[in-house]
Design an enzyme around this catalytic site. Structure first.
Site, PDB file in Angstrom:
ATOM      1  N   GLY A  23     -55.966  25.723 -31.731  1.00  0.00           N
ATOM      2  CA  GLY A  23     -55.389  24.485 -32.227  1.00  0.00           C
ATOM      3  C   GLY A  23     -54.670  24.732 -33.535  1.00  0.00           C
ATOM      4  O   GLY A  23     -54.414  25.877 -33.917  1.00  0.00           O
ATOM      5  N   THR A  27     -59.413  28.399 -33.937  1.00  0.00           N
ATOM      6  CA  THR A  27     -59.383  29.018 -32.615  1.00  0.00           C
ATOM      7  C   THR A  27     -60.814  29.037 -32.095  1.00  0.00           C
ATOM      8  O   THR A  27     -61.755  29.296 -32.847  1.00  0.00           O
ATOM      9  CB  THR A  27     -58.830  30.452 -32.694  1.00  0.00           C
ATOM     10  OG1 THR A  27     -57.477  30.379 -33.162  1.00  0.00           O
ATOM     11  CG2 THR A  27     -58.853  31.147 -31.337  1.00  0.00           C
ATOM     12  N   VAL A  28     -60.974  28.745 -30.811  1.00  0.00           N
ATOM     13  CA  VAL A  28     -62.300  28.746 -30.195  1.00  0.00           C
ATOM     14  C   VAL A  28     -62.409  29.976 -29.299  1.00  0.00           C
ATOM     15  O   VAL A  28     -61.552  30.223 -28.449  1.00  0.00           O
ATOM     16  CB  VAL A  28     -62.550  27.455 -29.388  1.00  0.00           C
ATOM     17  CG1 VAL A  28     -63.937  27.492 -28.750  1.00  0.00           C
ATOM     18  CG2 VAL A  28     -62.404  26.227 -30.284  1.00  0.00           C
ATOM     19  N   LYS A  43     -66.013  28.295 -32.939  1.00  0.00           N
ATOM     20  CA  LYS A  43     -64.807  27.658 -33.472  1.00  0.00           C
ATOM     21  C   LYS A  43     -64.577  28.248 -34.853  1.00  0.00           C
ATOM     22  O   LYS A  43     -65.307  27.971 -35.796  1.00  0.00           O
ATOM     23  CB  LYS A  43     -64.994  26.145 -33.549  1.00  0.00           C
ATOM     24  CG  LYS A  43     -63.785  25.396 -34.053  1.00  0.00           C
ATOM     25  CD  LYS A  43     -64.060  23.895 -34.034  1.00  0.00           C
ATOM     26  CE  LYS A  43     -62.852  23.095 -34.465  1.00  0.00           C
ATOM     27  NZ  LYS A  43     -63.142  21.630 -34.391  1.00  0.00           N
ATOM     28  N   ASP A 133     -60.141  13.751 -33.458  1.00  0.00           N
ATOM     29  CA  ASP A 133     -59.227  14.441 -32.545  1.00  0.00           C
ATOM     30  C   ASP A 133     -59.662  14.223 -31.099  1.00  0.00           C
ATOM     31  O   ASP A 133     -59.800  15.168 -30.331  1.00  0.00           O
ATOM     32  CB  ASP A 133     -59.200  15.935 -32.892  1.00  0.00           C
ATOM     33  CG  ASP A 133     -58.002  16.659 -32.279  1.00  0.00           C
ATOM     34  OD1 ASP A 133     -57.023  15.985 -31.900  1.00  0.00           O
ATOM     35  OD2 ASP A 133     -58.057  17.898 -32.189  1.00  0.00           O
TER      36      ASP A 133
END
Length: 148
Positions: A23, A27-28, A43, A133
């Site tokens: 995102g 980052t996941v 995450k 979100d």
């Protein structure tokens, strides 16, 4: 954006296995616990802004305390090159956007999804938090007894 750690990088007791998504600020990764063999999602913040760091750690603290079947719990934290990361329970399944594939859903299916989603959001609101979100790509679908 700082460089992301490579697949195979150790983060504390976890080893990064793959990227699940990226995102705007994090980052996941899919990761495996080195000793237990369990799978987790990590995450990892990829922007060094202090305000984002505080917000990520506040999010993690809240997710670790608020328990609801429709919220993904945070179980630990990690750090990579000074950037914080949240260790979450790994959810096996697609997100709502992938799962739906743009097809129309029946009213009973919509009702079941909405009931679960609103239950999780309510638990957050009761704890004094508003999800910032909420979108189909952030709603994870997990099979329940062979059904969705």
């Amino acid at each position: 954006m700082s460089d992301l750690p490579a697949i195979g990088t150790p983060l504390g007791p976890y080893t990064l296995q793959s990227v699940l998504g990226t995102g705007g600020v994090a980052t996941v990764f899919r990761a495996r616990h080195k000793v237990l063999g369990s799978t987790h999602a990590i995450k990892l913040l990829h922007l060094p802004a202090p305000s984002l760091r505080r917000r990520l750690l506040l999010e993690g603290s809240l997710q670790a305390r608020v328990r609801h079947p429709n919220l993904v719990p945070v179980t630990d934290t990690v750090e990579w090159q000074g950037l914080p990361g949240l260790v979450l329970e790994y959810i096996e399944g697609p997100d709502l956007e992938q799962w739906n594939e743009g097809r129309p859903l029946s009213l009973p299916t919509l009702n079941a999804i909405a009931t679960g989603l609103f239950g999780g959001v309510r638990a957050l609101h009761e704890a004094g938090y508003a999800h910032r979100d909420l979108k189909p790509a952030n709603v994870l679908m997990q099979p329940n007894g062979g059904t969705w």
